[in-house]
Scaffold this motif. Structure first.
Motif, PDB file in Angstrom:
ATOM      1  N   THR A  80      89.542 -37.516  93.351  1.00 34.54           N
ATOM      2  CA  THR A  80      90.110 -36.183  93.149  1.00 34.54           C
ATOM      3  C   THR A  80      90.890 -36.111  91.837  1.00 34.54           C
ATOM      4  O   THR A  80      91.238 -37.135  91.240  1.00 34.54           O
ATOM      5  CB  THR A  80      91.050 -35.831  94.309  1.00 34.54           C
ATOM      6  OG1 THR A  80      92.174 -36.741  94.279  1.00 34.54           O
ATOM      7  CG2 THR A  80      90.328 -35.950  95.642  1.00 34.54           C
ATOM      8  N   ARG A  81      91.142 -34.875  91.428  1.00 36.32           N
ATOM      9  CA  ARG A  81      91.927 -34.652  90.226  1.00 36.32           C
ATOM     10  C   ARG A  81      93.333 -35.235  90.389  1.00 36.32           C
ATOM     11  O   ARG A  81      93.907 -35.814  89.453  1.00 36.32           O
ATOM     12  CB  ARG A  81      92.010 -33.149  89.942  1.00 36.32           C
ATOM     13  CG  ARG A  81      92.890 -32.755  88.763  1.00 36.32           C
ATOM     14  CD  ARG A  81      92.355 -33.274  87.470  1.00 36.32           C
ATOM     15  NE  ARG A  81      93.164 -32.827  86.343  1.00 36.32           N
ATOM     16  CZ  ARG A  81      93.060 -33.290  85.114  1.00 36.32           C
ATOM     17  NH1 ARG A  81      92.177 -34.245  84.838  1.00 36.32           N
ATOM     18  NH2 ARG A  81      93.824 -32.833  84.144  1.00 36.32           N
ATOM     19  N   SER A  82      93.906 -35.133  91.590  1.00 35.60           N
ATOM     20  CA  SER A  82      95.243 -35.663  91.857  1.00 35.60           C
ATOM     21  C   SER A  82      95.273 -37.171  91.703  1.00 35.60           C
ATOM     22  O   SER A  82      96.197 -37.737  91.105  1.00 35.60           O
ATOM     23  CB  SER A  82      95.690 -35.276  93.271  1.00 35.60           C
ATOM     24  OG  SER A  82      96.931 -35.855  93.584  1.00 35.60           O
ATOM     25  N   GLU A  83      94.252 -37.858  92.207  1.00 38.31           N
ATOM     26  CA  GLU A  83      94.191 -39.314  92.076  1.00 38.31           C
ATOM     27  C   GLU A  83      94.007 -39.724  90.617  1.00 38.31           C
ATOM     28  O   GLU A  83      94.585 -40.722  90.158  1.00 38.31           O
ATOM     29  CB  GLU A  83      93.058 -39.867  92.927  1.00 38.31           C
ATOM     30  CG  GLU A  83      93.309 -39.775  94.427  1.00 38.31           C
ATOM     31  CD  GLU A  83      92.129 -40.287  95.237  1.00 38.31           C
ATOM     32  OE1 GLU A  83      92.381 -40.966  96.252  1.00 38.31           O
ATOM     33  OE2 GLU A  83      90.974 -40.025  94.843  1.00 38.31           O
ATOM     34  N   LEU A  84      93.214 -38.975  89.885  1.00 35.19           N
ATOM     35  CA  LEU A  84      93.008 -39.281  88.473  1.00 35.19           C
ATOM     36  C   LEU A  84      94.311 -39.127  87.691  1.00 35.19           C
ATOM     37  O   LEU A  84      94.656 -39.950  86.840  1.00 35.19           O
ATOM     38  CB  LEU A  84      91.931 -38.381  87.882  1.00 35.19           C
ATOM     39  CG  LEU A  84      91.483 -38.716  86.448  1.00 35.19           C
ATOM     40  CD1 LEU A  84      90.864 -40.104  86.399  1.00 35.19           C
ATOM     41  CD2 LEU A  84      90.490 -37.668  85.945  1.00 35.19           C
ATOM     42  N   LEU A  85      95.055 -38.062  87.997  1.00 35.60           N
ATOM     43  CA  LEU A  85      96.348 -37.859  87.346  1.00 35.60           C
ATOM     44  C   LEU A  85      97.343 -38.969  87.713  1.00 35.60           C
ATOM     45  O   LEU A  85      98.159 -39.382  86.886  1.00 35.60           O
ATOM     46  CB  LEU A  85      96.926 -36.498  87.723  1.00 35.60           C
ATOM     47  CG  LEU A  85      96.203 -35.290  87.127  1.00 35.60           C
ATOM     48  CD1 LEU A  85      96.783 -34.001  87.697  1.00 35.60           C
ATOM     49  CD2 LEU A  85      96.308 -35.296  85.597  1.00 35.60           C
ATOM     50  N   GLN A  86      97.272 -39.442  88.951  1.00 37.12           N
ATOM     51  CA  GLN A  86      98.151 -40.532  89.371  1.00 37.12           C
ATOM     52  C   GLN A  86      97.861 -41.800  88.568  1.00 37.12           C
ATOM     53  O   GLN A  86      98.783 -42.499  88.128  1.00 37.12           O
ATOM     54  CB  GLN A  86      97.970 -40.809  90.871  1.00 37.12           C
ATOM     55  CG  GLN A  86      98.869 -41.908  91.417  1.00 37.12           C
ATOM     56  CD  GLN A  86     100.341 -41.548  91.301  1.00 37.12           C
ATOM     57  OE1 GLN A  86     100.763 -40.483  91.732  1.00 37.12           O
ATOM     58  NE2 GLN A  86     101.120 -42.433  90.678  1.00 37.12           N
TER      59      GLN A  86
END
Length: 496
Positions: free
Chosen positions: A231-237
Motif C-alpha cells: 500500500t501507499r501507507s507502507e511505502l511511505l513508512q
C-alpha cells in the motif's frame, strides 16, 4: 522521486566516506587485553599513579632517615662588628658604652642520633671558635674537641615512637593504593573500550539498516507500482525509515568519531590513528566464592590497613593530649673537654673537663580545665573513630557479598543476552525474506529490525557489565581470579 532517490543514496554515502577518510592514515585493532596493557604502560592516568607512589615512597624514606644518625656542620663565618656596646662597671654598677671592634668565626661538627624508644637526642660534637679583636689587634681561640650531650624529655609525647609505628603502615598502604589505582586505570580502559565498541556497533547498525531498508524500499516500490501488493501507507513508512536511517548514520558517525578520539587520547594516540575494538566472543567461566573474596580483600587490599592507621592515629592523639596535660620535664647532660688560648696549638693542650647537667620543668598549676578538656576531646574522638571503623567493616563485608552476587549473576545474564541477540538476528533475516516474499507487512519488518538493534546493543552492554564487575573484584582483592595469583608489582623498578 528521482531527487529523493539521489538524496537517499548520496547523503548517507557522504557520511560513510567522510568517516573512512578521517581515519585513513593508520589503523590498529586492539583486543581488551591489549587495551589494558597499553593503558597501564602509557596512559596519563598510569603515569600519574606512578608519580603518586614515588611521592609516598620518598615520604617514607624521609621518615627512615629520621631514625639514622645525621652528620651536621654549623658555621658562623666573618661575623664582623664595629659598634658601641653597653658594659657595666663591676664596682660601681654604672653602665657605660664602649667601642666594639671585632670579627668572630666558629664551626661545630656534630653527629646526632634520635633515640626512638625514649624520644631523646644524643650528640657527639667538636667545635672551634676564633675572635679577632682590633685596635689593638688580639686573637683568642676557644675549642671543645669532644663533647657528648644528651637531651631527654620526660613525661612528654614521643612523636618519633608513634611515627615508627604509623609510617611503615602508610608505606604498605601506599603500595596497595598503587595497585588499586592501576586497577582503576584498567577499569577505565575497559569502560572506554566498550563505550567505543557500543558506538561502533551503533554506527554499523545504522549503516546496515540503511542498506537493508534501501533494498526493501526498492522492492516495495516495484510491488506498489506493478502489483499493488504494497500500500501507499507502507511505502511511505519505508521511505520514512530510509530518511531516519540516513539521519541516524550522520548522528552515530559523529558519536563514534568522538568516542574513538576519547579512547585514543586515553591511550596516548593522536587523531591520525584509527583504533578499532576487537570485542571478545566469549567470557571466562568463573564462579567466585564470597567468603574467599572477603578474605582476600582483607589480606591484600587497602581497607584493613586504612583501619589500622586510623586506629593508631586516634591512639596517638590521645597520648599527645595526655602528655601535654601534665608536668613537662626535660633533662640535659653535657660532658666534654675544652680550653681557650691566644694560639691554636695552645687551645688544644691542657684540656679541661666540662660537665653540665640540669633539669627544666613546666608545671601547669591553673589551666581552668583546658588540659583535661583536650584529653576528653581526644578520648571522645577515639571512641567515635573506633565505632566508625566497626560500621565501616560491616558495610565493607556487605558490599563484598553484594559485588560477588552481582558478578555471579552477570554471567548468566550475559549468556541470555547473547542467545537473545542470536535469535533477534536470525528473526530479522527471516523477516526480510518474508517481506520480499510478501508474507509480512512493513510494520512487522520494522518490529524485527528494532528487536535486532536492541538485542545487539544489549549484548555488548551486558558484556561490558561482566568485565566491569570482574575488574572491580580484582581491585577489591588485588587477586587475579583467572591465574589464581595475587596481584603485585616490581616496586624496585618503579624507583629506578
Amino acid at each position: 522521486m528521482k531527487i529523493k532517490n539521489l538524496c537517499f543514496i548520496f547523503l548517507p554515502l557522504l557520511f560513510i566516506t567522510q568517516h573512512k577518510a578521517i581515519a585513513q592514515q593508520r589503523t590498529m585493532t586492539l583486543t581488551l587485553e591489549e587495551t589494558i596493557r597499553l593503558a597501564q604502560e602509557q596512559s596519563i592516568d598510569a603515569m600519574r599513579v606512578r608519580q603518586t607512589f614515588l611521592r609516598d615512597y620518598w615520604n617514607f624514606r624521609s621518615h627512615r632517615a629520621e631514625l639514622l644518625p645525621s652528620l651536621n656542620l654549623q658555621a658562623g663565618i666573618a661575623n664582623f662588628a664595629r659598634n658601641q656596646i653597653p658594659l657595666q662597671d663591676a664596682i660601681t654598677g654604672n653602665i657605660y658604652y664602649r667601642p666594639n671592634y671585632n670579627m668572630s668565626n666558629s664551626a661545630i661538627l656534630s653527629i646526632d642520633q634520635r633515640i626512638v624508644a625514649t624520644g631523646g637526642m644524643l650528640s657527639l660534637s667538636s667545635s672551634l671558635s676564633r675572635i679577632d679583636q682590633y685596635n689593638p689587634h688580639r686573637i683568642s681561640y676557644m675549642s671543645q674537641p669532644v663533647t657528648l650531650s644528651y637531651i631527654q624529655p620526660l613525661f612528654s609525647y614521643n612523636s618519633l615512637k608513634w611515627a615508627r609505628m604509623i609510617e611503615p603502615e602508610r608505606y604498605e598502604l601506599a603500595k596497595r593504593e598503587y595497585l588499586e589505582s592501576m586497577e582503576n586505570v584498567t577499569i577505565r580502559a575497559v569502560g572506554l573500550f566498550y563505550q567505543l565498541a557500543l558506538a561502533k556497533m551503533s554506527y554499523d547498525i545504522a549503516v546496515d539498516n540503511y542498506r537493508n531498508t534501501r533494498t526493501m524500499y526498492d522492492i516495495a516500490r516495484r510491488r506498489h507500482e506493478q502489483t499493488a501488493t504494497v500500500t501507499r501507507s507502507e511505502l511511505l513508512q519505508l521511505e520514512l525509515n530510509l530518511t531516519n536511517d540516513s539521519l541516524s548514520i550522520a548522528t552515530r558517525s559523529n558519536s563514534y568519531l568522538a568516542q574513538r578520539m576519547a579512547f585514543q587520547s586515553f591511550l596516548g594516540y593522536n587523531e591520525r590513528m584509527e583504533i578499532s575494538p576487537d570485542v571478545p566472543e566469549t567470557v571466562p567461566d568463573i564462579s567466585i566464592d564470597a567468603d574467599f573474596v572477603y578474605g582476600k580483600a582483607m589480606e591484600n587490599g587497602t581497607f584493613r590497613r586504612n583501619q589500622e592507621i586510623t586506629r593508631l592515629m586516634s591512639e596517638s592523639a590521645v597520648a599527645q593530649a595526655r602528655a601535654n596535660r601534665g608536668i613537662s620535664v626535660s633533662a640535659n647532660a653535657n660532658f666534654g673537654l675544652s680550653n681557650s688560648g691566644a694560639t691554636l696549638p695552645a687551645t688544644y693542650s691542657n684540656l679541661r673537663d666540662q660537665t653540665v647537667f640540669g633539669l627544666s620543668l613546666r608545671v601547669p598549676i591553673m589551666d581552668w580545665g583546658m588540659g583535661r578538656g583536650r584529653v576528653k576531646m581526644a578520648e571522645a574522638q577515639q571512641k567515635i573513630s573506633l565505632s566508625q571503623l566497626d560500621q565501616a567493616r560491616i558495610d565493607f563485608e556487605q558490599n563484598v557479598y553484594l559485588d560477588v552476587m552481582r558478578f555471579n549473576a552477570q554471567r548468566t545474564q550475559l549468556l541470555m543476552a547473547r542467545r537473545a541477540n542470536d535469535i533477534a538476528i536470525e528473526s530479522y533475516e527471516l523477516a526480510m525474506q518474508d517481506f520480499v516474499d510478501g508474507k509480512i507487512s512493513v510494520r512487522d519488518l520494522n518490529s524485527a529490525q528494532s528487536e535486532k538493534d536492541r538485542a545487539n546493543m544489549n549484548y555488548i552492554t551486558e558484556m561490558s557489565n561482566f568485565w566491569n564487575y570482574y575488574y572491580n573484584l580484582r581491585k577489591l582483592t588485588l587477586y587475579d581470579f583467572m591465574t589464581g595469583t595475587d596481584i603485585w608489582a616490581e616496586f624496585e623498578k618503579l624507583l629506578e
